[in-house]
Design a protein around this motif. Sequence first.
Motif, PDB file in Angstrom:
ATOM      1  N   ALA A 195       2.343 -12.567  10.603  1.00 60.07           N
ATOM      2  CA  ALA A 195       3.663 -12.061  10.302  1.00 60.07           C
ATOM      3  C   ALA A 195       4.197 -13.108   9.116  1.00 60.07           C
ATOM      4  CB  ALA A 195       4.836 -11.892  11.122  1.00 60.07           C
ATOM      5  N   GLY A 196       4.764 -12.756   7.923  1.00 53.04           N
ATOM      6  CA  GLY A 196       5.148 -13.761   7.070  1.00 53.04           C
ATOM      7  C   GLY A 196       4.231 -14.021   5.936  1.00 53.04           C
ATOM      8  N   GLY A 197       2.997 -13.877   6.045  1.00 52.50           N
ATOM      9  CA  GLY A 197       1.829 -13.755   5.427  1.00 52.50           C
ATOM     10  C   GLY A 197       1.583 -12.902   4.113  1.00 52.50           C
ATOM     11  N   SER A 198       0.710 -13.029   3.538  1.00 49.42           N
ATOM     12  CA  SER A 198       0.326 -12.064   2.111  1.00 49.42           C
ATOM     13  C   SER A 198      -0.916 -11.949   2.148  1.00 49.42           C
ATOM     14  CB  SER A 198       0.902 -13.131   0.812  1.00 49.42           C
ATOM     15  OG  SER A 198       2.113 -13.343   0.793  1.00 49.42           O
ATOM     16  N   LEU A 199      -1.021 -10.630   1.661  1.00 49.14           N
ATOM     17  CA  LEU A 199      -2.353  -9.924   1.125  1.00 49.14           C
ATOM     18  C   LEU A 199      -2.169  -9.345  -0.244  1.00 49.14           C
ATOM     19  CD1 LEU A 199      -3.663  -8.319   4.349  1.00 49.14           C
ATOM     20  CD2 LEU A 199      -4.618 -10.151   3.397  1.00 49.14           C
ATOM     21  N   ARG A 200      -3.429  -9.118  -0.890  1.00 50.88           N
ATOM     22  CA  ARG A 200      -3.587  -8.419  -1.917  1.00 50.88           C
ATOM     23  C   ARG A 200      -4.688  -7.495  -1.938  1.00 50.88           C
ATOM     24  NH1 ARG A 200      -4.852  -9.870  -8.467  1.00 50.88           N
ATOM     25  NH2 ARG A 200      -6.614  -9.904  -7.671  1.00 50.88           N
ATOM     26  N   LEU A 201      -4.257  -6.068  -2.100  1.00 52.81           N
ATOM     27  CA  LEU A 201      -5.220  -4.840  -1.974  1.00 52.81           C
ATOM     28  C   LEU A 201      -5.504  -4.631  -3.500  1.00 52.81           C
ATOM     29  CD1 LEU A 201      -3.221  -2.444   0.483  1.00 52.81           C
ATOM     30  CD2 LEU A 201      -5.000  -4.573   0.938  1.00 52.81           C
ATOM     31  N   SER A 202      -6.646  -4.178  -3.409  1.00 56.42           N
ATOM     32  CA  SER A 202      -7.170  -3.702  -4.928  1.00 56.42           C
ATOM     33  C   SER A 202      -7.863  -2.386  -4.955  1.00 56.42           C
ATOM     34  CB  SER A 202      -8.425  -4.660  -5.459  1.00 56.42           C
ATOM     35  OG  SER A 202      -8.003  -6.055  -5.775  1.00 56.42           O
ATOM     36  N   CYS A 203      -7.652  -1.526  -5.921  1.00 56.01           N
ATOM     37  CA  CYS A 203      -8.381  -0.382  -6.018  1.00 56.01           C
ATOM     38  C   CYS A 203      -9.137  -0.118  -7.274  1.00 56.01           C
ATOM     39  CB  CYS A 203      -7.266   0.955  -5.812  1.00 56.01           C
ATOM     40  SG  CYS A 203      -7.665   2.499  -6.227  1.00 56.01           S
ATOM     41  N   VAL A 204      -9.973   0.184  -7.296  1.00 56.72           N
ATOM     42  CA  VAL A 204     -11.195   0.467  -8.518  1.00 56.72           C
ATOM     43  C   VAL A 204     -11.459   1.638  -8.511  1.00 56.72           C
ATOM     44  CG1 VAL A 204     -13.119  -0.365  -9.989  1.00 56.72           C
ATOM     45  CG2 VAL A 204     -12.049  -2.074  -8.388  1.00 56.72           C
ATOM     46  N   GLY A 205     -11.511   2.621  -9.973  1.00 56.79           N
ATOM     47  CA  GLY A 205     -11.681   3.734 -10.436  1.00 56.79           C
ATOM     48  C   GLY A 205     -12.224   3.668 -11.618  1.00 56.79           C
ATOM     49  N   SER A 206     -12.477   4.919 -12.393  1.00 66.81           N
ATOM     50  CA  SER A 206     -13.071   5.141 -13.444  1.00 66.81           C
ATOM     51  C   SER A 206     -12.035   4.840 -14.640  1.00 66.81           C
ATOM     52  CB  SER A 206     -13.710   6.676 -13.505  1.00 66.81           C
ATOM     53  OG  SER A 206     -12.660   7.481 -13.658  1.00 66.81           O
ATOM     54  N   THR A 264      -8.314  -0.982 -12.592  1.00 63.87           N
ATOM     55  CA  THR A 264      -7.905  -1.430 -11.257  1.00 63.87           C
ATOM     56  C   THR A 264      -6.479  -1.673 -11.178  1.00 63.87           C
ATOM     57  OG1 THR A 264      -9.910  -2.997 -11.390  1.00 63.87           O
ATOM     58  CG2 THR A 264      -7.974  -3.498  -9.526  1.00 63.87           C
ATOM     59  N   MET A 265      -6.150  -1.193  -9.842  1.00 64.50           N
ATOM     60  CA  MET A 265      -4.742  -1.113  -9.341  1.00 64.50           C
ATOM     61  C   MET A 265      -4.684  -2.329  -8.404  1.00 64.50           C
ATOM     62  SD  MET A 265      -2.298   1.852  -7.653  1.00 64.50           S
ATOM     63  CE  MET A 265      -3.253   2.370  -6.604  1.00 64.50           C
ATOM     64  N   TYR A 266      -3.403  -2.738  -8.082  1.00 66.21           N
ATOM     65  CA  TYR A 266      -3.208  -3.893  -7.307  1.00 66.21           C
ATOM     66  C   TYR A 266      -2.145  -3.389  -6.350  1.00 66.21           C
ATOM     67  CZ  TYR A 266      -6.480  -6.216 -10.382  1.00 66.21           C
ATOM     68  OH  TYR A 266      -7.469  -6.821 -11.057  1.00 66.21           O
ATOM     69  N   LEU A 267      -1.825  -4.199  -5.189  1.00 58.27           N
ATOM     70  CA  LEU A 267      -0.905  -4.205  -4.308  1.00 58.27           C
ATOM     71  C   LEU A 267      -0.646  -5.482  -3.660  1.00 58.27           C
ATOM     72  CD1 LEU A 267       1.578  -2.367  -3.275  1.00 58.27           C
ATOM     73  CD2 LEU A 267       0.417  -2.053  -1.305  1.00 58.27           C
ATOM     74  N   GLN A 268       0.450  -6.376  -4.332  1.00 56.14           N
ATOM     75  CA  GLN A 268       0.685  -7.659  -3.923  1.00 56.14           C
ATOM     76  C   GLN A 268       1.742  -7.603  -2.627  1.00 56.14           C
ATOM     77  OE1 GLN A 268      -0.763 -10.680  -4.450  1.00 56.14           O
ATOM     78  NE2 GLN A 268       0.431 -11.414  -2.703  1.00 56.14           N
ATOM     79  N   MET A 269       1.378  -8.091  -1.533  1.00 56.39           N
ATOM     80  CA  MET A 269       2.266  -7.669  -0.089  1.00 56.39           C
ATOM     81  C   MET A 269       2.359  -9.086   0.257  1.00 56.39           C
ATOM     82  SD  MET A 269       0.039  -4.673   1.755  1.00 56.39           S
ATOM     83  CE  MET A 269      -1.223  -5.573   2.224  1.00 56.39           C
ATOM     84  N   ASN A 270       3.610  -9.507   0.332  1.00 56.91           N
ATOM     85  CA  ASN A 270       4.285 -10.638   0.589  1.00 56.91           C
ATOM     86  C   ASN A 270       5.202 -10.511   1.728  1.00 56.91           C
ATOM     87  OD1 ASN A 270       3.129 -11.904  -1.605  1.00 56.91           O
ATOM     88  ND2 ASN A 270       4.879 -11.819  -2.755  1.00 56.91           N
ATOM     89  N   THR A 271       5.435 -11.421   2.493  1.00 59.87           N
ATOM     90  CA  THR A 271       6.355 -11.411   3.824  1.00 59.87           C
ATOM     91  C   THR A 271       5.918 -10.321   4.552  1.00 59.87           C
ATOM     92  OG1 THR A 271       8.231 -12.267   1.935  1.00 59.87           O
ATOM     93  CG2 THR A 271       8.803 -11.682   4.276  1.00 59.87           C
ATOM     94  N   LEU A 272       4.997 -10.128   5.118  1.00 60.94           N
ATOM     95  CA  LEU A 272       4.362  -9.116   5.653  1.00 60.94           C
ATOM     96  C   LEU A 272       4.868  -8.928   7.236  1.00 60.94           C
ATOM     97  CD1 LEU A 272       0.546  -8.950   4.495  1.00 60.94           C
ATOM     98  CD2 LEU A 272       2.295  -7.040   4.659  1.00 60.94           C
TER      99      LEU A 272
END
Length: 122
Positions: free
Chosen positions: A14-25, A77-85
Amino acid sequence: QEQLVESGGGLVQAGGSLRLSCVGSRRLFGRALMAWYRQAPGKERELVASITSGGVASYADSVLGRFTISRDNAKNTMYLQMNTLKPDDTAVYYCHADTGPLNVEGSRLTYWGQGTQVTVSS
């Protein structure tokens, strides 16, 4: 058949961060409304954030101010930067694409990725 491939999930405190990525055409990213959804155990899938092909973003109230959605159309590519999880953010996160109307009849196509698990420990 279009494919969306997510990556970046994992276990974080908790409180950490992750970044998700999504790759398409390239064809898909050139026009599609892209979005991140999530589904927690025993709950319905919910919209987290979306972003238009022009970069206009919107967010669920529960993530506003903590998550940032973005897209790089040149990299498909699409991203989701997630902070303060928070532990409540624990879910499988899915990438989604909606082409919008493809013809005068209004037909559209939608696609889902396979999902990536995000687990936030307390």
